[in-house]
Each structure stands twice: as C-alpha cells, then as structure tokens.
Design a protein around this motif. Structure first.
Motif, PDB file in Angstrom:
ATOM      1  N   LYS A  52       0.837  -1.186  -0.016  1.00  0.00           N
ATOM      2  CA  LYS A  52      -0.138  -0.019   0.000  1.00  0.00           C
ATOM      3  C   LYS A  52       0.886   1.242  -0.092  1.00  0.00           C
ATOM      4  N   TYR A  53       1.957   1.406   0.529  1.00  0.00           N
ATOM      5  CA  TYR A  53       2.957   2.342   0.741  1.00  0.00           C
ATOM      6  C   TYR A  53       3.495   2.604  -0.537  1.00  0.00           C
ATOM      7  N   ALA A  54       3.968   1.419  -1.265  1.00  0.00           N
ATOM      8  CA  ALA A  54       4.656   1.450  -2.621  1.00  0.00           C
ATOM      9  C   ALA A  54       3.591   2.254  -3.480  1.00  0.00           C
ATOM     10  N   GLU A  55       2.334   1.740  -3.354  1.00  0.00           N
ATOM     11  CA  GLU A  55       1.165   2.419  -4.495  1.00  0.00           C
ATOM     12  C   GLU A  55       1.023   3.675  -4.014  1.00  0.00           C
ATOM     13  N   ALA A  56       1.237   4.436  -2.719  1.00  0.00           N
ATOM     14  CA  ALA A  56       0.594   5.483  -2.443  1.00  0.00           C
ATOM     15  C   ALA A  56       1.901   6.447  -2.939  1.00  0.00           C
ATOM     16  N   ILE A  57       3.267   5.881  -2.978  1.00  0.00           N
ATOM     17  CA  ILE A  57       4.307   6.856  -3.201  1.00  0.00           C
ATOM     18  C   ILE A  57       4.234   6.990  -4.627  1.00  0.00           C
ATOM     19  N   LYS A  58       3.670   6.186  -5.547  1.00  0.00           N
ATOM     20  CA  LYS A  58       3.662   6.520  -6.726  1.00  0.00           C
ATOM     21  C   LYS A  58       2.868   7.538  -7.378  1.00  0.00           C
ATOM     22  N   LEU A  59       2.005   7.954  -6.360  1.00  0.00           N
ATOM     23  CA  LEU A  59       1.105   9.226  -6.652  1.00  0.00           C
ATOM     24  C   LEU A  59       2.090  10.566  -6.499  1.00  0.00           C
ATOM     25  N   ILE A  60       2.963  10.547  -5.833  1.00  0.00           N
ATOM     26  CA  ILE A  60       3.700  11.794  -5.491  1.00  0.00           C
ATOM     27  C   ILE A  60       5.245  11.878  -6.503  1.00  0.00           C
ATOM     28  N   ASP A  61       5.058  12.989  -6.668  1.00  0.00           N
ATOM     29  CA  ASP A  61       6.381  13.495  -7.551  1.00  0.00           C
ATOM     30  C   ASP A  61       7.511  14.074  -6.618  1.00  0.00           C
ATOM     31  N   ILE A  62       8.216  13.233  -6.201  1.00  0.00           N
ATOM     32  CA  ILE A  62       9.154  13.380  -5.430  1.00  0.00           C
ATOM     33  C   ILE A  62      10.345  14.678  -5.669  1.00  0.00           C
ATOM     34  N   ALA A  63      10.268  15.232  -6.743  1.00  0.00           N
ATOM     35  CA  ALA A  63      11.208  16.384  -7.224  1.00  0.00           C
ATOM     36  C   ALA A  63      10.352  17.611  -7.103  1.00  0.00           C
ATOM     37  N   LYS A  64       8.999  17.384  -6.812  1.00  0.00           N
ATOM     38  CA  LYS A  64       8.198  18.706  -6.726  1.00  0.00           C
ATOM     39  C   LYS A  64       7.995  19.076  -5.579  1.00  0.00           C
ATOM     40  N   LEU A  65       7.880  20.426  -5.376  1.00  0.00           N
ATOM     41  CA  LEU A  65       7.479  21.206  -3.972  1.00  0.00           C
ATOM     42  C   LEU A  65       6.035  21.654  -4.405  1.00  0.00           C
ATOM     43  N   TYR A  66       5.213  21.046  -3.576  1.00  0.00           N
ATOM     44  CA  TYR A  66       3.758  21.105  -3.918  1.00  0.00           C
ATOM     45  C   TYR A  66       3.363  22.558  -3.117  1.00  0.00           C
ATOM     46  N   ASP A  67       2.311  23.246  -3.476  1.00  0.00           N
ATOM     47  CA  ASP A  67       1.518  24.178  -2.829  1.00  0.00           C
ATOM     48  C   ASP A  67       0.831  23.266  -1.735  1.00  0.00           C
ATOM     49  N   PRO A  68       0.623  24.156  -0.418  1.00  0.00           N
ATOM     50  CA  PRO A  68      -0.044  23.574   0.427  1.00  0.00           C
ATOM     51  C   PRO A  68      -1.385  22.889   0.293  1.00  0.00           C
ATOM     52  N   GLU A  69      -2.081  23.526  -0.407  1.00  0.00           N
ATOM     53  CA  GLU A  69      -3.536  23.193  -0.983  1.00  0.00           C
ATOM     54  C   GLU A  69      -3.207  21.872  -1.455  1.00  0.00           C
ATOM     55  N   GLU A  70      -2.463  21.770  -2.566  1.00  0.00           N
ATOM     56  CA  GLU A  70      -2.353  20.526  -3.317  1.00  0.00           C
ATOM     57  C   GLU A  70      -1.553  19.484  -2.395  1.00  0.00           C
ATOM     58  N   ALA A  71      -0.792  19.702  -1.361  1.00  0.00           N
ATOM     59  CA  ALA A  71      -0.084  18.681  -0.540  1.00  0.00           C
ATOM     60  C   ALA A  71      -1.259  18.083   0.425  1.00  0.00           C
ATOM     61  N   ILE A  72      -2.229  19.035   0.823  1.00  0.00           N
ATOM     62  CA  ILE A  72      -3.354  18.293   1.711  1.00  0.00           C
ATOM     63  C   ILE A  72      -4.316  17.811   1.047  1.00  0.00           C
ATOM     64  N   GLU A  73      -4.568  17.973  -0.271  1.00  0.00           N
ATOM     65  CA  GLU A  73      -5.242  17.120  -1.228  1.00  0.00           C
ATOM     66  C   GLU A  73      -4.606  16.035  -1.446  1.00  0.00           C
ATOM     67  N   LEU A  74      -3.380  15.736  -1.431  1.00  0.00           N
ATOM     68  CA  LEU A  74      -2.625  14.840  -1.963  1.00  0.00           C
ATOM     69  C   LEU A  74      -2.593  13.618  -0.827  1.00  0.00           C
ATOM     70  N   ILE A  75      -2.364  14.100   0.207  1.00  0.00           N
ATOM     71  CA  ILE A  75      -2.259  13.268   1.405  1.00  0.00           C
ATOM     72  C   ILE A  75      -3.481  12.364   1.378  1.00  0.00           C
ATOM     73  N   LYS A  76      -4.586  12.922   1.333  1.00  0.00           N
ATOM     74  CA  LYS A  76      -6.014  12.154   1.356  1.00  0.00           C
ATOM     75  C   LYS A  76      -5.854  11.141   0.636  1.00  0.00           C
ATOM     76  N   LYS A  77      -5.128  11.214  -0.562  1.00  0.00           N
ATOM     77  CA  LYS A  77      -5.133   9.926  -1.587  1.00  0.00           C
ATOM     78  C   LYS A  77      -3.988   8.904  -1.323  1.00  0.00           C
ATOM     79  N   THR A  78      -3.091   9.468  -0.370  1.00  0.00           N
ATOM     80  CA  THR A  78      -2.055   8.481   0.153  1.00  0.00           C
ATOM     81  C   THR A  78      -2.186   7.774   1.356  1.00  0.00           C
TER      82      THR A  78
END
Length: 234
Positions: free
Chosen positions: A7-33
């Motif tokens: 599940k962790y491996a699948e969740a990390i695929k949703l994240i661009d590790i090279a990107k710095l997200y805006d706070p709103e984007e980050a909060i939305e993304l953690i819901k998916k992970t």
C-alpha cells in the motif's frame, strides 16, 4: 533500510518526489495516499534554519489549532485548595498534589499534558527525571505553569499543541486527522506555520524555513514549497 508494504509503494507512486507542492495541493494529495484502516494523524514536519545548540536559537512554544487535533487530551493538574477545585470545574481529568506525585513516582503516567500552578513547581520538580524525558514536565514557556488553570485547560482541550526544535532544528507536530475536511487541515497547517514565523529567533541567519513536508501516520511525506507557505516572510 526499512521495508514498506504494498500500500505504501502504491501511495508513493502518486507523489512527484522532485516537486514542491503548494499547501492546498499537498493536503489534497495526502488524502489519496492515506491507506490505513484507522483515522490516521496528519503530521507537519518543518526544518528550520536554526542551531538549537545555542539558547537564543531554540524554538519552543505552543499554539491552539483552529480545528484541534482530533484527539481529546487527558489533562493532569498539580494544584491545591481553590485552584484544585477550579481545575476540576474546568474539566481536568486528574487533579492532585503530593498524592499524584507519589503515583507518578510509582510509574503512572497515564495522561497527555501536565499543568501546574506556580506554587506547585517546587513539588513537581521532584518529577523532572520522569516527566522531562517524556515531554510531560509543566513549563511556563508553553503555558502549562500558570495561575489561570481554566484558560490553560480549555486551550488544551480545544486543540493546543506544543512545538519544539529537536537537535537537528526540526519540528514535528500533528495538525489533525485524515478524516478532517481539507480546509480544516489547511487552516491548522497555516496556524502552525504562522506561529513559527512569528517566533523566528533574531539570531537565526539565512533561510529560516528550509523544508516543509506533510504526511500521514502510515503514508509517505509530501514536500511543500516553503515560499508558498502561508505568511511566508524572509
């Protein structure tokens, strides 16, 4: 190196590790992970440009999150007489003096926050070696040594959290639960970031907020752009 599950491996695929997200984007993304079956805690980690080895660069305090943490804290109050009655009326879970000290010396620490009136600190000081390492020692810097017990207890119950730099200048703190609405998590995020900016030590040099990330209890970290953090000022 720690191994992570499927599940962790699948969740990390949703994240661009090279990107710095805006706070709103980050909060939305953690819901998916967030994939755990329980209501995960959302945590904020901030790397500050300070050297905690120097007293004038240590960052420590407390802030009341607008929407709380999603957890009801058990409050212990060291007080006597009228102040003990005040604490009980304000909703303290445990109230006492010598009896509570003896109980803690016997190994009991079944509480989340300890508050004391100033006159009790000579007694409470005996517990330094027990409460200190656990982060439970009352401290005037975070408002837990105070004559105003009603206010202290109400703030803690409402969602007051403490923050403190570790040896590397990092701060880790909960800002809610994954079940919170995005807007509530964002407001809590803003409250903590804003207070950290407000208490920036005068001795801190260079970039103050160096790294910011949000994560859930079981999920991967998502990096937030420090330049987009609310109230950002350098």
């Amino acid at each position: 190196m720690a191994k992570h599950g499927k599940k962790y491996a699948e969740a990390i695929k949703l994240i661009d590790i090279a990107k710095l997200y805006d706070p709103e984007e980050a909060i939305e993304l953690i819901k998916k992970t967030a994939t755990a079956k329980f209501d995960e805690t959302v945590e904020l980690a901030v790397k500050l440009g300070v050297d905690p080895k120097h007293a004038d660069q240590q960052v420590r305090g407390a802030v009341v999150l607008p929407f709380g943490t999603g957890k009801t804290k058990r409050v212990l109050v060291f007080a006597k007489g009228e102040k003990a009655k005040e604490a009980e009326l304000a909703g303290a879970d445990f109230v006492g003096a010598e009896d509570i000290v003896a109980k803690i010396q016997g190994g009991w620490t079944d509480f989340d926050v300890a508050v004391a009136t100033p006159d009790m600190m000579a007694l409470v000081g005996r517990l330094g070696k027990i409460l200190g390492p656990k982060g439970l020692m009352p401290n005037p810097k975070v408002g837990t040594v105070t004559p105003d017990l009603t206010r202290a207890i109400n703030e803690i119950k409402a969602g007051k959290i403490e923050y403190r730099t570790d040896k590397a200048g990092n701060i880790h703190a909960p800002i809610g639960k994954i079940s919170f609405e995005n807007e509530k998590l964002l407001k809590n995020f803003q409250a903590l970031i804003d207070i950290l900016i407000k208490v920036k030590p005068a001795a801190a040099k260079g970039q103050y907020m160096r790294n910011i990330s949000v994560s859930t209890t079981m999920g991967p970290g998502i990096r937030v752009n420090p330049l987009k953090a609310p109230g950002k000022k350098e």
